[in-house]
Scaffold this motif. Sequence first.
Motif, PDB file in Angstrom:
ATOM      1  N   VAL A  17       0.865  -1.181   0.000  1.00  0.00           N
ATOM      2  CA  VAL A  17       0.000   0.000   0.000  1.00  0.00           C
ATOM      3  C   VAL A  17       0.901   1.230   0.000  1.00  0.00           C
ATOM      4  O   VAL A  17       1.727   1.404   0.900  1.00  0.00           O
ATOM      5  CB  VAL A  17      -0.927   0.010   1.232  1.00  0.00           C
ATOM      6  CG1 VAL A  17      -1.855   1.222   1.184  1.00  0.00           C
ATOM      7  CG2 VAL A  17      -1.722  -1.290   1.310  1.00  0.00           C
ATOM      8  N   LEU A  18       0.747   2.091  -1.017  1.00  0.00           N
ATOM      9  CA  LEU A  18       1.667   3.206  -1.202  1.00  0.00           C
ATOM     10  C   LEU A  18       0.909   4.509  -1.398  1.00  0.00           C
ATOM     11  O   LEU A  18       0.092   4.640  -2.321  1.00  0.00           O
ATOM     12  CB  LEU A  18       2.566   2.955  -2.419  1.00  0.00           C
ATOM     13  CG  LEU A  18       3.398   1.663  -2.383  1.00  0.00           C
ATOM     14  CD1 LEU A  18       4.128   1.472  -3.695  1.00  0.00           C
ATOM     15  CD2 LEU A  18       4.371   1.679  -1.216  1.00  0.00           C
ATOM     16  N   ALA A  19       1.174   5.464  -0.521  1.00  0.00           N
ATOM     17  CA  ALA A  19       0.621   6.803  -0.685  1.00  0.00           C
ATOM     18  C   ALA A  19       1.307   7.495  -1.864  1.00  0.00           C
ATOM     19  O   ALA A  19       2.357   7.045  -2.344  1.00  0.00           O
ATOM     20  CB  ALA A  19       0.816   7.605   0.593  1.00  0.00           C
ATOM     21  N   HIS A  20       0.730   8.578  -2.325  1.00  0.00           N
ATOM     22  CA  HIS A  20       1.264   9.347  -3.464  1.00  0.00           C
ATOM     23  C   HIS A  20       1.476   8.455  -4.682  1.00  0.00           C
ATOM     24  O   HIS A  20       2.388   8.680  -5.474  1.00  0.00           O
ATOM     25  CB  HIS A  20       2.577  10.047  -3.081  1.00  0.00           C
ATOM     26  CG  HIS A  20       2.468  10.953  -1.894  1.00  0.00           C
ATOM     27  ND1 HIS A  20       1.800  12.161  -1.927  1.00  0.00           N
ATOM     28  CD2 HIS A  20       2.927  10.815  -0.609  1.00  0.00           C
ATOM     29  CE1 HIS A  20       1.861  12.736  -0.738  1.00  0.00           C
ATOM     30  NE2 HIS A  20       2.532  11.937   0.077  1.00  0.00           N
TER      31      HIS A  20
ATOM     32  N   GLU B  74       0.080  -4.279  -5.646  1.00  0.00           N
ATOM     33  CA  GLU B  74       0.205  -2.863  -5.351  1.00  0.00           C
ATOM     34  C   GLU B  74      -1.170  -2.228  -5.143  1.00  0.00           C
ATOM     35  O   GLU B  74      -2.102  -2.479  -5.918  1.00  0.00           O
ATOM     36  CB  GLU B  74       0.913  -2.130  -6.491  1.00  0.00           C
ATOM     37  CG  GLU B  74       2.397  -2.445  -6.595  1.00  0.00           C
ATOM     38  CD  GLU B  74       3.049  -1.651  -7.709  1.00  0.00           C
ATOM     39  OE1 GLU B  74       2.341  -1.283  -8.673  1.00  0.00           O
ATOM     40  OE2 GLU B  74       4.261  -1.409  -7.618  1.00  0.00           O
ATOM     41  N   VAL B  75      -1.269  -1.431  -4.091  1.00  0.00           N
ATOM     42  CA  VAL B  75      -2.465  -0.626  -3.850  1.00  0.00           C
ATOM     43  C   VAL B  75      -1.991   0.817  -3.790  1.00  0.00           C
ATOM     44  O   VAL B  75      -1.293   1.211  -2.850  1.00  0.00           O
ATOM     45  CB  VAL B  75      -3.167  -1.028  -2.536  1.00  0.00           C
ATOM     46  CG1 VAL B  75      -4.395  -0.157  -2.311  1.00  0.00           C
ATOM     47  CG2 VAL B  75      -3.535  -2.506  -2.551  1.00  0.00           C
ATOM     48  N   LEU B  76      -2.322   1.594  -4.798  1.00  0.00           N
ATOM     49  CA  LEU B  76      -1.790   2.944  -4.948  1.00  0.00           C
ATOM     50  C   LEU B  76      -2.829   3.971  -4.530  1.00  0.00           C
ATOM     51  O   LEU B  76      -3.951   3.982  -5.043  1.00  0.00           O
ATOM     52  CB  LEU B  76      -1.358   3.174  -6.395  1.00  0.00           C
ATOM     53  CG  LEU B  76      -0.361   2.149  -6.958  1.00  0.00           C
ATOM     54  CD1 LEU B  76      -0.025   2.479  -8.409  1.00  0.00           C
ATOM     55  CD2 LEU B  76       0.896   2.083  -6.105  1.00  0.00           C
ATOM     56  N   ILE B  77      -2.440   4.829  -3.594  1.00  0.00           N
ATOM     57  CA  ILE B  77      -3.329   5.850  -3.050  1.00  0.00           C
ATOM     58  C   ILE B  77      -3.004   7.186  -3.707  1.00  0.00           C
ATOM     59  O   ILE B  77      -1.843   7.611  -3.727  1.00  0.00           O
ATOM     60  CB  ILE B  77      -3.159   5.971  -1.525  1.00  0.00           C
ATOM     61  CG1 ILE B  77      -3.497   4.640  -0.838  1.00  0.00           C
ATOM     62  CG2 ILE B  77      -4.011   7.101  -0.963  1.00  0.00           C
ATOM     63  CD1 ILE B  77      -3.135   4.615   0.632  1.00  0.00           C
ATOM     64  N   ASP B  78      -4.001   7.848  -4.241  1.00  0.00           N
ATOM     65  CA  ASP B  78      -3.800   9.192  -4.776  1.00  0.00           C
ATOM     66  C   ASP B  78      -3.542  10.156  -3.620  1.00  0.00           C
ATOM     67  O   ASP B  78      -4.335  10.243  -2.686  1.00  0.00           O
ATOM     68  CB  ASP B  78      -5.032   9.656  -5.555  1.00  0.00           C
ATOM     69  CG  ASP B  78      -5.216   8.887  -6.852  1.00  0.00           C
ATOM     70  OD1 ASP B  78      -4.201   8.586  -7.513  1.00  0.00           O
ATOM     71  OD2 ASP B  78      -6.372   8.575  -7.197  1.00  0.00           O
ATOM     72  N   GLY B  79      -2.430  10.858  -3.685  1.00  0.00           N
ATOM     73  CA  GLY B  79      -2.131  11.850  -2.663  1.00  0.00           C
ATOM     74  C   GLY B  79      -1.611  11.233  -1.382  1.00  0.00           C
ATOM     75  O   GLY B  79      -1.196  10.075  -1.340  1.00  0.00           O
ATOM     76  N   PRO B  80      -1.645  11.994  -0.287  1.00  0.00           N
ATOM     77  CA  PRO B  80      -1.096  11.514   0.983  1.00  0.00           C
ATOM     78  C   PRO B  80      -1.960  10.428   1.607  1.00  0.00           C
ATOM     79  O   PRO B  80      -3.078  10.154   1.163  1.00  0.00           O
ATOM     80  CB  PRO B  80      -1.087  12.773   1.859  1.00  0.00           C
ATOM     81  CG  PRO B  80      -2.167  13.635   1.287  1.00  0.00           C
ATOM     82  CD  PRO B  80      -2.153  13.380  -0.194  1.00  0.00           C
ATOM     83  N   SER B  81      -1.429   9.824   2.652  1.00  0.00           N
ATOM     84  CA  SER B  81      -2.146   8.764   3.353  1.00  0.00           C
ATOM     85  C   SER B  81      -3.489   9.266   3.867  1.00  0.00           C
ATOM     86  O   SER B  81      -3.571  10.341   4.483  1.00  0.00           O
ATOM     87  CB  SER B  81      -1.310   8.256   4.530  1.00  0.00           C
ATOM     88  OG  SER B  81      -2.083   7.410   5.360  1.00  0.00           O
ATOM     89  N   PRO B  82      -4.562   8.490   3.672  1.00  0.00           N
ATOM     90  CA  PRO B  82      -5.862   8.883   4.228  1.00  0.00           C
ATOM     91  C   PRO B  82      -5.953   8.633   5.724  1.00  0.00           C
ATOM     92  O   PRO B  82      -6.837   9.166   6.396  1.00  0.00           O
ATOM     93  CB  PRO B  82      -6.847   7.999   3.469  1.00  0.00           C
ATOM     94  CG  PRO B  82      -6.053   6.779   3.121  1.00  0.00           C
ATOM     95  CD  PRO B  82      -4.657   7.258   2.872  1.00  0.00           C
TER      96      PRO B  82
ATOM     97  N   LEU C 132      -0.775   4.639   7.144  1.00  0.00           N
ATOM     98  CA  LEU C 132      -1.154   3.790   6.032  1.00  0.00           C
ATOM     99  C   LEU C 132      -0.539   4.308   4.731  1.00  0.00           C
ATOM    100  O   LEU C 132      -0.722   5.463   4.363  1.00  0.00           O
ATOM    101  CB  LEU C 132      -2.671   3.775   5.895  1.00  0.00           C
ATOM    102  CG  LEU C 132      -3.228   2.983   4.712  1.00  0.00           C
ATOM    103  CD1 LEU C 132      -3.157   1.492   4.985  1.00  0.00           C
ATOM    104  CD2 LEU C 132      -4.654   3.415   4.407  1.00  0.00           C
ATOM    105  N   GLY C 133       0.211   3.440   4.050  1.00  0.00           N
ATOM    106  CA  GLY C 133       0.798   3.801   2.770  1.00  0.00           C
ATOM    107  C   GLY C 133       2.064   4.621   2.851  1.00  0.00           C
ATOM    108  O   GLY C 133       2.697   4.896   1.831  1.00  0.00           O
ATOM    109  N   ASP C 134       2.450   5.035   4.056  1.00  0.00           N
ATOM    110  CA  ASP C 134       3.690   5.796   4.212  1.00  0.00           C
ATOM    111  C   ASP C 134       4.879   4.852   4.293  1.00  0.00           C
ATOM    112  O   ASP C 134       4.766   3.713   4.775  1.00  0.00           O
ATOM    113  CB  ASP C 134       3.638   6.662   5.473  1.00  0.00           C
ATOM    114  CG  ASP C 134       2.692   7.839   5.337  1.00  0.00           C
ATOM    115  OD1 ASP C 134       2.461   8.282   4.192  1.00  0.00           O
ATOM    116  OD2 ASP C 134       2.181   8.318   6.368  1.00  0.00           O
TER     117      ASP C 134
END
Length: 321
Positions: free
Chosen positions: A169-172, A229-237, A241-243
């Motif tokens: 899980v990846l932010a940005h 891969e789980v890609l997050i748009d923008g910073p961590s919600p 998480l994702g950082d």
Amino acid sequence: MPALVRDGWRVRAASRTLGGDWPRAWGVAEIRVDRDDDAQLAAALGDGVDVVVDVVAYRTAHAAQLLTLADRIGSVVLISSAGVYADEAGRGLGAGRFPVPIPESQRTVAPSDDGYAPGKAAVERTLIDAGDALPTTVLRPAAIHGPHSPLPREWHFVRRALDGRRHRVLAHRGESRFQTTAAANLAELVRLAAARPGTRALNAADPEAPTVREIGAALHAVLGHDAEEVLIDGPSPAPPLGDTPWSVAEPFVLDASAAARELGYRPVTGYAESLPATVEWLVAGARARPGGDAFPRLVEAHQTDFFDYAAEDAWLARPTS
């Protein structure tokens, strides 16, 4: 140190605690020195040395200490940090917006003894301003990596593979770029600077600045681990998480062309190329310290629990409609 030994230098390693078998394996003598004890440092220098490689100076007093002993030191190679850079608004790493890539002419944070980056900037400024009184090459690495690192960022992905995590899980969207610096490349710069004394500040960087997405994929490839891969748009919600230890909102990439011009620097390794040795060391450490986090300093230094799997699983299982 091995690079210096191979070049014919007689090397002594000074530290508060002795390192065990590895210095002898490299042909390096060890001496016990508390850096904050002026008398101990003076005694270690004896009648004089050609080069001091200083990896711990981080406040004005350390620079003043070296200048006091300048008559016994041919030159200094100072390991500083790319964290000294500030953007045009005066914001430092993590908050600033920097040119891509960052040249050594970029402004730095205000020097002071209040904090790590200002302290490094204070040491740099004091020694560079001294000029010929003590020739000093300042090296500015970023995310240092390699076996025996005290802060192994790669553990973030290696532990997840060893724990059988099936997602990255990846932010940005995993597009963060935070410059990496292989210990082997930093050692090459030390070797070159030792042979060419002068007063200058140089970036210390790998030949590439991989994205977090590329880093995670490369590490898991070395381990033969398959993860979605789980890609997050923008910073961590829902931080963290994702950082990751490389996650930044804006790219932080170093320009190493000055080191090539002034020292003839050519990287001895690339990031992906260096990973098998790092992964082998991390896995061996995990096996030697089972039953918990084998490298807890990563979480401690970032004050972030990168391994909160329960929170991650809850987020992954949330309704999406």
